[in-house]
Scaffold this motif. Sequence first.
Motif, PDB file in Angstrom:
ATOM      1  N   LEU A  10       0.808  -1.221   0.000  1.00 20.07           N
ATOM      2  CA  LEU A  10       0.000   0.000   0.000  1.00 20.07           C
ATOM      3  C   LEU A  10       0.848   1.282   0.000  1.00 20.07           C
ATOM      4  O   LEU A  10       0.567   2.192  -0.784  1.00 20.07           O
ATOM      5  N   PRO A  11       1.896   1.386   0.830  1.00 19.94           N
ATOM      6  CA  PRO A  11       2.717   2.604   0.768  1.00 19.94           C
ATOM      7  C   PRO A  11       3.387   2.783  -0.603  1.00 19.94           C
ATOM      8  O   PRO A  11       3.486   3.910  -1.104  1.00 19.94           O
ATOM      9  N   ASP A  12       3.812   1.679  -1.216  1.00 20.32           N
ATOM     10  CA  ASP A  12       4.440   1.765  -2.534  1.00 20.32           C
ATOM     11  C   ASP A  12       3.436   2.227  -3.587  1.00 20.32           C
ATOM     12  O   ASP A  12       3.779   2.967  -4.506  1.00 20.32           O
ATOM     13  N   MET A  13       2.188   1.795  -3.435  1.00 22.32           N
ATOM     14  CA  MET A  13       1.144   2.231  -4.364  1.00 22.32           C
ATOM     15  C   MET A  13       0.903   3.731  -4.234  1.00 22.32           C
ATOM     16  O   MET A  13       0.729   4.427  -5.237  1.00 22.32           O
ATOM     17  N   ALA A  14       0.912   4.226  -3.004  1.00 24.94           N
ATOM     18  CA  ALA A  14       0.732   5.663  -2.787  1.00 24.94           C
ATOM     19  C   ALA A  14       1.903   6.444  -3.376  1.00 24.94           C
ATOM     20  O   ALA A  14       1.710   7.511  -3.981  1.00 24.94           O
ATOM     21  N   VAL A  15       3.106   5.927  -3.227  1.00 30.53           N
ATOM     22  CA  VAL A  15       4.287   6.593  -3.789  1.00 30.53           C
ATOM     23  C   VAL A  15       4.199   6.583  -5.317  1.00 30.53           C
ATOM     24  O   VAL A  15       4.507   7.583  -5.972  1.00 30.53           O
ATOM     25  N   PHE A  16       3.776   5.480  -5.890  1.00 34.47           N
ATOM     26  CA  PHE A  16       3.625   5.396  -7.339  1.00 34.47           C
ATOM     27  C   PHE A  16       2.658   6.469  -7.840  1.00 34.47           C
ATOM     28  O   PHE A  16       2.944   7.185  -8.808  1.00 34.47           O
ATOM     29  N   ALA A  17       1.526   6.603  -7.174  1.00 32.31           N
ATOM     30  CA  ALA A  17       0.550   7.625  -7.564  1.00 32.31           C
ATOM     31  C   ALA A  17       1.167   9.023  -7.456  1.00 32.31           C
ATOM     32  O   ALA A  17       0.945   9.874  -8.327  1.00 32.31           O
ATOM     33  N   ARG A  18       1.956   9.252  -6.425  1.00 33.62           N
ATOM     34  CA  ARG A  18       2.592  10.569  -6.253  1.00 33.62           C
ATOM     35  C   ARG A  18       3.603  10.834  -7.354  1.00 33.62           C
ATOM     36  O   ARG A  18       3.694  11.948  -7.869  1.00 33.62           O
ATOM     37  N   ASP A  21       1.707  11.731 -10.491  1.00 30.43           N
ATOM     38  CA  ASP A  21       1.141  13.085 -10.376  1.00 30.43           C
ATOM     39  C   ASP A  21       2.227  14.154 -10.470  1.00 30.43           C
ATOM     40  O   ASP A  21       2.009  15.213 -11.072  1.00 30.43           O
ATOM     41  N   ALA A  22       3.383  13.896  -9.879  1.00 27.86           N
ATOM     42  CA  ALA A  22       4.476  14.881  -9.869  1.00 27.86           C
ATOM     43  C   ALA A  22       5.218  14.930 -11.204  1.00 27.86           C
ATOM     44  O   ALA A  22       5.790  15.954 -11.555  1.00 27.86           O
ATOM     45  N   GLY A  23       5.250  13.814 -11.910  1.00 32.41           N
ATOM     46  CA  GLY A  23       5.929  13.788 -13.202  1.00 32.41           C
ATOM     47  C   GLY A  23       7.369  13.346 -13.153  1.00 32.41           C
ATOM     48  O   GLY A  23       7.951  13.066 -14.188  1.00 32.41           O
ATOM     49  N   ASN A  24       7.964  13.296 -11.960  1.00 34.40           N
ATOM     50  CA  ASN A  24       9.324  12.752 -11.833  1.00 34.40           C
ATOM     51  C   ASN A  24       9.615  12.370 -10.389  1.00 34.40           C
ATOM     52  O   ASN A  24       8.894  12.745  -9.468  1.00 34.40           O
ATOM     53  N   PHE A  25      10.698  11.615 -10.223  1.00 38.28           N
ATOM     54  CA  PHE A  25      11.039  11.070  -8.907  1.00 38.28           C
ATOM     55  C   PHE A  25      11.480  12.156  -7.930  1.00 38.28           C
ATOM     56  O   PHE A  25      11.135  12.109  -6.747  1.00 38.28           O
ATOM     57  N   SER A  26      12.238  13.134  -8.396  1.00 38.84           N
ATOM     58  CA  SER A  26      12.782  14.167  -7.500  1.00 38.84           C
ATOM     59  C   SER A  26      11.675  15.006  -6.880  1.00 38.84           C
ATOM     60  O   SER A  26      11.681  15.269  -5.671  1.00 38.84           O
ATOM     61  N   VAL A  27      10.731  15.450  -7.707  1.00 36.75           N
ATOM     62  CA  VAL A  27       9.629  16.264  -7.187  1.00 36.75           C
ATOM     63  C   VAL A  27       8.784  15.438  -6.216  1.00 36.75           C
ATOM     64  O   VAL A  27       8.418  15.913  -5.129  1.00 36.75           O
ATOM     65  N   ALA A  28       8.489  14.207  -6.597  1.00 35.15           N
ATOM     66  CA  ALA A  28       7.701  13.329  -5.715  1.00 35.15           C
ATOM     67  C   ALA A  28       8.425  13.108  -4.391  1.00 35.15           C
ATOM     68  O   ALA A  28       7.814  13.150  -3.327  1.00 35.15           O
ATOM     69  N   ALA A  29       9.741  12.890  -4.458  1.00 34.88           N
ATOM     70  CA  ALA A  29      10.524  12.672  -3.235  1.00 34.88           C
ATOM     71  C   ALA A  29      10.459  13.897  -2.331  1.00 34.88           C
ATOM     72  O   ALA A  29      10.284  13.773  -1.113  1.00 34.88           O
ATOM     73  N   ARG A  30      10.594  15.089  -2.906  1.00 33.79           N
ATOM     74  CA  ARG A  30      10.501  16.324  -2.103  1.00 33.79           C
ATOM     75  C   ARG A  30       9.127  16.431  -1.453  1.00 33.79           C
ATOM     76  O   ARG A  30       9.003  16.779  -0.284  1.00 33.79           O
ATOM     77  N   GLN A  31       8.080  16.148  -2.203  1.00 35.49           N
ATOM     78  CA  GLN A  31       6.724  16.233  -1.667  1.00 35.49           C
ATOM     79  C   GLN A  31       6.491  15.224  -0.549  1.00 35.49           C
ATOM     80  O   GLN A  31       5.733  15.485   0.382  1.00 35.49           O
ATOM     81  N   LEU A  32       7.156  14.086  -0.646  1.00 33.15           N
ATOM     82  CA  LEU A  32       6.988  13.027   0.357  1.00 33.15           C
ATOM     83  C   LEU A  32       7.974  13.144   1.512  1.00 33.15           C
ATOM     84  O   LEU A  32       7.909  12.360   2.459  1.00 33.15           O
ATOM     85  N   GLY A  33       8.915  14.086   1.412  1.00 34.31           N
ATOM     86  CA  GLY A  33       9.938  14.205   2.451  1.00 34.31           C
ATOM     87  C   GLY A  33      10.899  13.036   2.411  1.00 34.31           C
ATOM     88  O   GLY A  33      11.361  12.568   3.449  1.00 34.31           O
ATOM     89  N   ARG A  53       6.276  -3.732 -15.675  1.00 28.43           N
ATOM     90  CA  ARG A  53       6.933  -2.428 -15.670  1.00 28.43           C
ATOM     91  C   ARG A  53       5.848  -1.350 -15.678  1.00 28.43           C
ATOM     92  O   ARG A  53       4.963  -1.365 -16.525  1.00 28.43           O
ATOM     93  N   LEU A  54       5.917  -0.429 -14.724  1.00 26.86           N
ATOM     94  CA  LEU A  54       4.903   0.605 -14.582  1.00 26.86           C
ATOM     95  C   LEU A  54       5.318   1.920 -15.234  1.00 26.86           C
ATOM     96  O   LEU A  54       4.470   2.664 -15.723  1.00 26.86           O
ATOM     97  N   LEU A  55       6.622   2.201 -15.206  1.00 31.02           N
ATOM     98  CA  LEU A  55       7.125   3.484 -15.697  1.00 31.02           C
ATOM     99  C   LEU A  55       8.301   3.290 -16.635  1.00 31.02           C
ATOM    100  O   LEU A  55       9.152   2.429 -16.406  1.00 31.02           O
ATOM    101  N   GLU A  56       8.345   4.135 -17.659  1.00 32.19           N
ATOM    102  CA  GLU A  56       9.532   4.269 -18.496  1.00 32.19           C
ATOM    103  C   GLU A  56      10.263   5.485 -17.950  1.00 32.19           C
ATOM    104  O   GLU A  56       9.696   6.568 -17.861  1.00 32.19           O
ATOM    105  N   ARG A  57      11.521   5.298 -17.551  1.00 34.86           N
ATOM    106  CA  ARG A  57      12.259   6.360 -16.892  1.00 34.86           C
ATOM    107  C   ARG A  57      13.257   6.997 -17.851  1.00 34.86           C
ATOM    108  O   ARG A  57      13.907   6.329 -18.622  1.00 34.86           O
ATOM    109  N   SER A  58      13.384   8.322 -17.731  1.00 34.78           N
ATOM    110  CA  SER A  58      14.487   9.042 -18.369  1.00 34.78           C
ATOM    111  C   SER A  58      15.122   9.892 -17.285  1.00 34.78           C
ATOM    112  O   SER A  58      14.686   9.876 -16.135  1.00 34.78           O
TER     113      SER A  58
END
Length: 177
Positions: A10-18, A21-33, A53-58
């Motif tokens: 469940l926590p991983d699912m919430a992080v995935f949604a974030r 929504d954020a569009g990248n890992f760095s912004v999501a990480a900042r929002q999640l602390g 595979r859920l995301l294609e990363r660049s």
Amino acid sequence: MNQADLFALLPDMAVFARVVDAGNFSVAARQLGSTPSTVSRQIKRLEEALATRLLERSTRKVRMTESGAEVYRYCRDVVSAAAGAMDAAGHVVGRPQGRVSVSAPTAFAKTVIHPLVPAFLQAYPEVDLQLLFTDHETDPLADDLDLVIRLTEHPPPGLAGRRLGAVRWVLCASPAY
């Protein structure tokens, strides 16, 4: 997948949604602390558990795969349901709201509680304050009361009590009485 494994995701699912929504890992990480590497590990763990595979990363952006888009809809619903549960419990709102019923002895209520009510209602307009001023014993469960104020040394059996203050009793009478 058993229920314990599902709950662990469940926590991983919430992080995935974030992340989506954020569009990248760095912004999501900042929002999640959190850190981008921690967020990345959580997404990887979710992908491994779901075997897709859920995301294609660049380096700057992420793009959902077809299965990622389908999983995202459910993850978004999970986050929305959690927010709804917190809201229903009154924790997300941030300001007190809803009905609060209080019972107190008549003389105490008139002299101590009643003068405080206008300022309380002005500070918390979303609270529906219901006051029951009575000198009869009330049962908080049977009478649907949130707070019962009584002038006593000991609360009734089965109920918790907290000292709010001291009341000084004075016996007054005229010589003719």
